[in-house]
Design an enzyme around this catalytic site. Structure first.
Site, PDB file in Angstrom:
ATOM      1  N   LYS A  13       0.817  -1.217   0.000  1.00 23.71           N
ATOM      2  CA  LYS A  13       0.000   0.000   0.000  1.00 23.71           C
ATOM      3  C   LYS A  13       0.853   1.271   0.000  1.00 23.71           C
ATOM      4  O   LYS A  13       0.575   2.199  -0.746  1.00 23.71           O
ATOM      5  CB  LYS A  13      -0.905   0.065   1.246  1.00 23.71           C
ATOM      6  CG  LYS A  13      -2.002  -0.967   1.290  1.00 23.71           C
ATOM      7  CD  LYS A  13      -3.007  -0.656   2.387  1.00 23.71           C
ATOM      8  CE  LYS A  13      -2.397  -0.588   3.782  1.00 23.71           C
ATOM      9  NZ  LYS A  13      -1.849  -1.866   4.259  1.00 23.71           N
ATOM     10  N   ARG A 127      11.492  -6.055   4.491  1.00 23.72           N
ATOM     11  CA  ARG A 127      11.398  -4.659   4.939  1.00 23.72           C
ATOM     12  C   ARG A 127      12.057  -4.486   6.309  1.00 23.72           C
ATOM     13  O   ARG A 127      12.689  -3.477   6.579  1.00 23.72           O
ATOM     14  CB  ARG A 127       9.920  -4.226   5.003  1.00 23.72           C
ATOM     15  CG  ARG A 127       9.773  -2.755   5.306  1.00 23.72           C
ATOM     16  CD  ARG A 127       8.362  -2.292   5.065  1.00 23.72           C
ATOM     17  NE  ARG A 127       7.470  -2.665   6.145  1.00 23.72           N
ATOM     18  CZ  ARG A 127       6.154  -2.461   6.118  1.00 23.72           C
ATOM     19  NH1 ARG A 127       5.584  -1.920   5.064  1.00 23.72           N
ATOM     20  NH2 ARG A 127       5.412  -2.791   7.129  1.00 23.72           N
ATOM     21  N   ARG A 133      12.124  -1.340  10.817  1.00 26.80           N
ATOM     22  CA  ARG A 133      10.909  -0.926  11.533  1.00 26.80           C
ATOM     23  C   ARG A 133      10.680  -1.827  12.732  1.00 26.80           C
ATOM     24  O   ARG A 133      10.705  -3.047  12.612  1.00 26.80           O
ATOM     25  CB  ARG A 133       9.698  -0.996  10.584  1.00 26.80           C
ATOM     26  CG  ARG A 133       9.225   0.374  10.154  1.00 26.80           C
ATOM     27  CD  ARG A 133       8.091   0.253   9.194  1.00 26.80           C
ATOM     28  NE  ARG A 133       6.865  -0.237   9.830  1.00 26.80           N
ATOM     29  CZ  ARG A 133       5.672  -0.143   9.259  1.00 26.80           C
ATOM     30  NH1 ARG A 133       5.549   0.420   8.076  1.00 26.80           N
ATOM     31  NH2 ARG A 133       4.618  -0.599   9.870  1.00 26.80           N
TER      32      ARG A 133
HETATM   33  P1  AMP Z   1       0.997   0.962   8.983  1.00 24.87           P
HETATM   34  O1  AMP Z   1       2.189   1.790   8.646  1.00 24.87           O
HETATM   35  O2  AMP Z   1      -0.244   1.419   8.261  1.00 24.87           O
HETATM   36  O3  AMP Z   1       1.240  -0.505   8.855  1.00 24.87           O
HETATM   37  O4  AMP Z   1       0.677   1.234  10.537  1.00 24.87           O
HETATM   38  C1  AMP Z   1       1.626   0.908  11.542  1.00 24.87           C
HETATM   39  C2  AMP Z   1       0.918   0.829  12.893  1.00 24.87           C
HETATM   40  O5  AMP Z   1       0.321   2.097  13.198  1.00 24.87           O
HETATM   41  C3  AMP Z   1      -0.236  -0.158  12.952  1.00 24.87           C
HETATM   42  O6  AMP Z   1       0.192  -1.474  13.250  1.00 24.87           O
HETATM   43  C4  AMP Z   1      -1.065   0.439  14.091  1.00 24.87           C
HETATM   44  O7  AMP Z   1      -0.478   0.184  15.353  1.00 24.87           O
HETATM   45  C5  AMP Z   1      -0.936   1.928  13.831  1.00 24.87           C
HETATM   46  N1  AMP Z   1      -1.991   2.422  12.913  1.00 24.87           N
HETATM   47  C6  AMP Z   1      -1.836   2.920  11.646  1.00 24.87           C
HETATM   48  N2  AMP Z   1      -3.004   3.302  11.123  1.00 24.87           N
HETATM   49  C7  AMP Z   1      -3.944   3.033  12.070  1.00 24.87           C
HETATM   50  C8  AMP Z   1      -5.355   3.184  12.131  1.00 24.87           C
HETATM   51  N3  AMP Z   1      -6.052   3.678  11.088  1.00 24.87           N
HETATM   52  N4  AMP Z   1      -5.979   2.808  13.280  1.00 24.87           N
HETATM   53  C9  AMP Z   1      -5.307   2.314  14.329  1.00 24.87           C
HETATM   54  N5  AMP Z   1      -3.979   2.132  14.334  1.00 24.87           N
HETATM   55  C10 AMP Z   1      -3.295   2.478  13.217  1.00 24.87           C
END
Ligand code: AMP
Length: 186
Positions: A13, A127, A133
């Protein structure tokens, strides 16, 4: 055009949203990036979000919705945006709809990148090695996938019921997948 990009962690994404941003000339809004920036800057919101992020759990809806409401209040979104990593559950999907209804600017399309699980685990391991990360370790990845299946997967149904969902094959090279996404927008 207001686009929601859906798909499990590791489905590409972020990479695809960055390419679509260039192509469509609209902002890429990633709640994960916004949250990581808040953690890095040590803001009160970042401090509250960190534990959930490190465990691969969702940050509270209240925090994330506040963040999104503020971001969508900025003027650069006038011509649309690509939402990446939001909405992550049905509460967030409904809250987004309410917010956008108030603004008179509904979501135009939800694009779901489909990738099989084996591929995801491989991508995330790569990654982890490249970006370091803290939530890409194997145990946390497994939890993030389980959270995805339980809480985020129903969001695809939400957009499907509204006739806004297009599934896009997320396997292949980056440019090919990007073209599929662009084609799905027509
Ligand atoms: P991502 O980079 O989208 O994989 O997000 C990394 C982490 O941020 C996720 O595992 C959640 O802990 C938090 N996170 C990101 N977007 C959301 C969301 N819309 N709602 C809740 N937690 C989020």
């Amino acid at each position: 055009m207001r686009i929601v990009l859906l798909g499990p962690p590791g489905s590409g994404k972020g990479t695809q949203a960055a390419l679509l941003k260039e192509r469509l000339q609209v902002p890429h809004i990633s709640t994960g990036d916004l949250l990581r920036a808040a953690v890095k800057a040590g803001t009160p919101l970042g401090l509250k979000a960190k534990a959930a992020m490190d465990a691969g759990e969702l940050v509270s809806d209240e925090l994330v919705l506040g963040l999104i409401e503020e971001r969508l209040g900025q003027p650069d979104i006038a011509d649309g945006y690509i939402l990446d990593g939001f909405p992550r559950n049905l509460v967030q999907a409904e809250a987004l709809d309410e917010l956008l209804a108030r603004l008179g600017q509904p979501v135009d399309k939800a694009l779901e990148l489909t990738v099989d699980e084996e591929q995801i685990v491989q991508r995330l391991a790569k990654r982890a090695a490249e970006e370091g990360r803290s939530d890409d370790t194997e145990a946390v990845v497994r939890n993030r996938l389980s959270v995805y299946h339980q809480q985020t997967a129903p969001v695809t149904g939400y957009y499907g019921e509204r006739g806004l969902l297009v599934e896009v094959n997320g396997i292949g090279d980056i440019e090919t997948i990007n073209q599929r996404l662009v084609d799905a927008l027509d």
